[in-house]
Write a protein that holds these residues in place. Structure first.
Motif, PDB file in Angstrom:
ATOM      1  N   LEU A 250      11.862  -4.453 -31.082  1.00 19.68           N
ATOM      2  CA  LEU A 250      11.638  -4.675 -32.505  1.00 19.68           C
ATOM      3  C   LEU A 250      12.429  -5.903 -32.834  1.00 19.68           C
ATOM      4  CD1 LEU A 250      11.140  -0.976 -33.816  1.00 19.68           C
ATOM      5  CD2 LEU A 250       9.269  -2.662 -33.397  1.00 19.68           C
ATOM      6  N   GLY A 251      13.728  -5.942 -32.586  1.00 16.00           N
ATOM      7  CA  GLY A 251      14.638  -6.793 -32.910  1.00 16.00           C
ATOM      8  C   GLY A 251      14.105  -8.236 -32.496  1.00 16.00           C
ATOM      9  N   ALA A 252      13.505  -8.307 -31.266  1.00 13.53           N
ATOM     10  CA  ALA A 252      13.134  -9.438 -30.540  1.00 13.53           C
ATOM     11  C   ALA A 252      12.025 -10.067 -31.582  1.00 13.53           C
ATOM     12  CB  ALA A 252      12.762  -9.503 -29.302  1.00 13.53           C
ATOM     13  N   VAL A 253      11.065  -8.956 -31.602  1.00 11.23           N
ATOM     14  CA  VAL A 253       9.875  -9.701 -32.617  1.00 11.23           C
ATOM     15  C   VAL A 253      10.194  -9.918 -34.056  1.00 11.23           C
ATOM     16  CG1 VAL A 253       7.725  -8.820 -33.505  1.00 11.23           C
ATOM     17  CG2 VAL A 253       8.233  -8.282 -31.166  1.00 11.23           C
ATOM     18  N   GLY A 254      11.059  -9.269 -34.507  1.00  9.40           N
ATOM     19  CA  GLY A 254      11.403  -9.682 -35.895  1.00  9.40           C
ATOM     20  C   GLY A 254      12.080 -10.991 -36.085  1.00  9.40           C
ATOM     21  N   LEU A 255      13.023 -11.386 -35.089  1.00  9.28           N
ATOM     22  CA  LEU A 255      13.576 -12.588 -35.055  1.00  9.28           C
ATOM     23  C   LEU A 255      12.680 -13.540 -34.740  1.00  9.28           C
ATOM     24  CD1 LEU A 255      16.882 -11.733 -33.118  1.00  9.28           C
ATOM     25  CD2 LEU A 255      16.516 -12.387 -35.515  1.00  9.28           C
ATOM     26  N   ALA A 256      11.767 -13.191 -33.821  1.00  8.34           N
ATOM     27  CA  ALA A 256      10.577 -14.430 -33.662  1.00  8.34           C
ATOM     28  C   ALA A 256       9.819 -14.621 -34.724  1.00  8.34           C
ATOM     29  CB  ALA A 256       9.703 -14.006 -32.337  1.00  8.34           C
ATOM     30  N   LEU A 257       9.340 -13.633 -35.661  1.00  9.44           N
ATOM     31  CA  LEU A 257       8.665 -13.744 -36.789  1.00  9.44           C
ATOM     32  C   LEU A 257       9.427 -14.393 -37.677  1.00  9.44           C
ATOM     33  CD1 LEU A 257       6.725 -10.447 -37.129  1.00  9.44           C
ATOM     34  CD2 LEU A 257       5.856 -12.607 -36.142  1.00  9.44           C
ATOM     35  N   ALA A 258      10.623 -14.238 -37.967  1.00 12.58           N
ATOM     36  CA  ALA A 258      11.580 -14.875 -38.890  1.00 12.58           C
ATOM     37  C   ALA A 258      11.676 -16.301 -38.817  1.00 12.58           C
ATOM     38  CB  ALA A 258      12.821 -14.198 -38.839  1.00 12.58           C
ATOM     39  N   LEU A 259      11.545 -16.839 -37.295  1.00 19.29           N
ATOM     40  CA  LEU A 259      11.693 -18.151 -36.989  1.00 19.29           C
ATOM     41  C   LEU A 259      10.766 -19.076 -37.750  1.00 19.29           C
ATOM     42  CD1 LEU A 259      12.707 -20.132 -34.965  1.00 19.29           C
ATOM     43  CD2 LEU A 259      11.098 -19.751 -33.641  1.00 19.29           C
ATOM     44  N   VAL A 260       9.495 -18.663 -38.333  1.00 17.24           N
ATOM     45  CA  VAL A 260       8.578 -19.586 -38.843  1.00 17.24           C
ATOM     46  C   VAL A 260       7.882 -18.901 -39.825  1.00 17.24           C
ATOM     47  CG1 VAL A 260       7.979 -20.606 -36.742  1.00 17.24           C
ATOM     48  CG2 VAL A 260       6.581 -18.908 -37.317  1.00 17.24           C
ATOM     49  N   ARG A 261       8.037 -17.559 -40.208  1.00 18.53           N
ATOM     50  CA  ARG A 261       7.725 -16.833 -41.439  1.00 18.53           C
ATOM     51  C   ARG A 261       6.204 -17.104 -41.575  1.00 18.53           C
ATOM     52  NH1 ARG A 261      12.577 -18.992 -43.052  1.00 18.53           N
ATOM     53  NH2 ARG A 261      11.299 -20.810 -44.139  1.00 18.53           N
ATOM     54  N   PRO A 262       5.324 -16.733 -40.772  1.00 22.96           N
ATOM     55  CA  PRO A 262       3.938 -16.756 -40.590  1.00 22.96           C
ATOM     56  C   PRO A 262       3.099 -16.384 -41.838  1.00 22.96           C
ATOM     57  CG  PRO A 262       4.589 -15.219 -39.013  1.00 22.96           C
ATOM     58  CD  PRO A 262       5.651 -15.539 -39.453  1.00 22.96           C
ATOM     59  N   ALA A 268      -3.923 -22.308 -38.100  1.00 23.82           N
ATOM     60  CA  ALA A 268      -3.616 -22.317 -36.736  1.00 23.82           C
ATOM     61  C   ALA A 268      -2.303 -21.876 -36.654  1.00 23.82           C
ATOM     62  CB  ALA A 268      -3.863 -23.590 -35.921  1.00 23.82           C
ATOM     63  N   VAL A 269      -1.465 -22.519 -37.385  1.00 29.10           N
ATOM     64  CA  VAL A 269      -0.011 -22.281 -37.449  1.00 29.10           C
ATOM     65  C   VAL A 269       0.537 -20.919 -37.991  1.00 29.10           C
ATOM     66  CG1 VAL A 269       2.264 -23.025 -38.489  1.00 29.10           C
ATOM     67  CG2 VAL A 269       0.556 -24.830 -38.136  1.00 29.10           C
ATOM     68  N   ALA A 270      -0.283 -20.537 -38.706  1.00 28.90           N
ATOM     69  CA  ALA A 270      -0.126 -19.093 -39.017  1.00 28.90           C
ATOM     70  C   ALA A 270      -0.300 -18.054 -37.921  1.00 28.90           C
ATOM     71  CB  ALA A 270      -0.606 -18.666 -40.271  1.00 28.90           C
ATOM     72  N   LEU A 271      -1.377 -18.476 -37.345  1.00 32.34           N
ATOM     73  CA  LEU A 271      -1.812 -17.567 -36.171  1.00 32.34           C
ATOM     74  C   LEU A 271      -0.834 -17.594 -35.056  1.00 32.34           C
ATOM     75  CD1 LEU A 271      -4.226 -15.773 -35.038  1.00 32.34           C
ATOM     76  CD2 LEU A 271      -5.516 -17.994 -34.044  1.00 32.34           C
ATOM     77  N   ALA A 272      -0.385 -18.832 -34.655  1.00 35.15           N
ATOM     78  CA  ALA A 272       0.488 -18.879 -33.466  1.00 35.15           C
ATOM     79  C   ALA A 272       1.881 -18.358 -33.969  1.00 35.15           C
ATOM     80  CB  ALA A 272       0.830 -20.387 -33.259  1.00 35.15           C
ATOM     81  N   PHE A 315       7.339 -19.545 -27.470  1.00 33.82           N
ATOM     82  CA  PHE A 315       6.931 -21.406 -27.148  1.00 33.82           C
ATOM     83  C   PHE A 315       5.457 -21.713 -27.847  1.00 33.82           C
ATOM     84  CE2 PHE A 315       4.832 -23.881 -23.546  1.00 33.82           C
ATOM     85  CZ  PHE A 315       5.762 -25.102 -23.950  1.00 33.82           C
ATOM     86  N   ILE A 316       4.524 -21.089 -27.866  1.00 35.73           N
ATOM     87  CA  ILE A 316       3.569 -21.474 -28.248  1.00 35.73           C
ATOM     88  C   ILE A 316       3.631 -21.739 -29.607  1.00 35.73           C
ATOM     89  CG2 ILE A 316       0.847 -20.829 -28.993  1.00 35.73           C
ATOM     90  CD1 ILE A 316       0.803 -19.307 -26.178  1.00 35.73           C
ATOM     91  N   THR A 317       4.302 -20.824 -30.511  1.00 34.92           N
ATOM     92  CA  THR A 317       4.727 -21.354 -31.853  1.00 34.92           C
ATOM     93  C   THR A 317       5.304 -22.445 -32.144  1.00 34.92           C
ATOM     94  OG1 THR A 317       4.754 -18.940 -32.330  1.00 34.92           O
ATOM     95  CG2 THR A 317       5.844 -20.347 -34.032  1.00 34.92           C
TER      96      THR A 317
END
Length: 328
Positions: A250-262, A268-272, A315-317
């Motif tokens: 959960l921490g990893a996914v939370g940080l990945a989402l915080a990276l770009v705040r989709p 397409a940017v939001a989807l990625a 990476f895709i993001t």
């Protein structure tokens, strides 16, 4: 990162007086790496780790001229060889434990010997210096620091029963190996792009730590206490170890989402940007199988799947957001 062991037919140990052939040793080493460090796993891990971390740094520093080129490929090769070095050292460090709990592994069963493994270590160091020296003396020196620390851990475990026998203490002193490699990936990014502030490196390193620690706790979480086995669940119980496994995911996914705040983006940017969230499907699948007691430990497949898919999503993001160039 250690792939799950696979039972192999016993190999005839090499008698002490049998002549040592370079060709024979090379064949034994190739067989050893195929069994204990499969290219499809170790190279994939190196590729995704470097791409995800450098992609994170590129998103956090939009002014950087991040490129998918020779420097990036050299860093992937550097990390891959470092992972092989770690595997070789771990095989020697864990020999006594493996003789009791994993006697089918190459070193305990005599399919390889310590001299051959140490020769492999020397060759890896030479190759690493070739891969890093032309890019930067700092990269070469930092890598030597990491490889030296790996070797120091072998002696530390021999000197300290606390480090050797207490799994959480062991994790505390061994995780810096991974952290130092993350720093090396950041230094490589800085050398190639001329940017990459320290706070960005800290964010990226935390994301990578959470991804790795999910896998680490998952593979050592058992349904029941196994005396003498290296399981976190032996110390904190099944529920505690499961909570750590899920919590780091959960921490990893939370940080990945915080990276770009989709949630603030569109198209397409939001989807990625939402893609890393789908990695939790592997956590659900692994947890469901483990909770139903269909496996004695958390299944390694879903744990590896989470690691790979989360890194791929990051990476895709980065590809969509940072839009790197090619070459160079």
């Amino acid at each position: 990162m250690t792939p799950s062991s696979v039972t192999r037919p016993a190999s005839r140990p090499r008698p002490a007086d049998e002549p040592r052939s370079v060709a024979r040793s090379a064949l034994r080493l190739r067989t050893f790496f195929a069994e204990r460090a499969p290219t499809r796993i170790y190279l994939t891990y190196a590729v995704l780790w470097v791409l995800a971390l450098q992609g994170t740094l590129a998103v956090l520093a939009p002014e950087s001229d991040w490129r998918l080129g020779g420097s990036l490929l050299a860093e992937i090769a550097t990390v891959y060889l470092a992972l092989l070095f770690i595997r070789v050292v771990d095989e020697q460090k864990d020999l006594e434990y493996d003789r009791q709990y994993n006697p089918d592994r190459p070193l305990p069963r005599g399919a390889i010997d310590v001299v051959e493994l140490r020769a492999a270590m020397v060759l890896i160091v030479v190759a690493e210096l070739a891969l890093t020296g032309w890019r930067s003396p700092l990269l070469a020196g930092w890598l030597l620091l990491d490889l030296g620390y790996i070797c120091f851990l072998v002696q530390l475990e021999r000197w300290s029963a606390r480090v050797r026998d207490r799994i959480f203490v062991n994790l505390l002193v061994s995780y810096p190996v991974q952290a130092l490699l993350s720093v090396h990936i950041w230094l490589s990014f800085r050398q190639a792009t001329g940017t990459g502030p320290v706070p960005d490196a800290v964010f990226g390193a935390l994301l990578c730590a959470c991804v790795f620690l999910h896998y680490e706790f998952a593979r050592k979480t058992g349904a029941r206490v196994v005396p003498g086995a290296s399981l976190y669940s032996n110390v904190v119980g099944r529920r505690g170890s499961t909570a750590l496994t899920v919590g780091f995911a959960l921490g990893a996914v939370g940080l990945a989402l915080a990276l770009v705040r989709p949630w603030e983006l569109h198209g397409a940017v939001a989807l990625a940007g939402w893609l890393p969230l789908s990695a939790l499907g592997f956590v659900w699948g692994g947890g469901e199988r483990f909770a139903s007691l269909r496996t004695p430990t958390w299944p390694p497949g879903p744990a590896m799947g989470f690691l790979a898919w989360c890194y791929l999503g990051v990476f895709i993001t980065a590809l969509v957001v940072a839009r790197p160039g090619f070459g160079g």
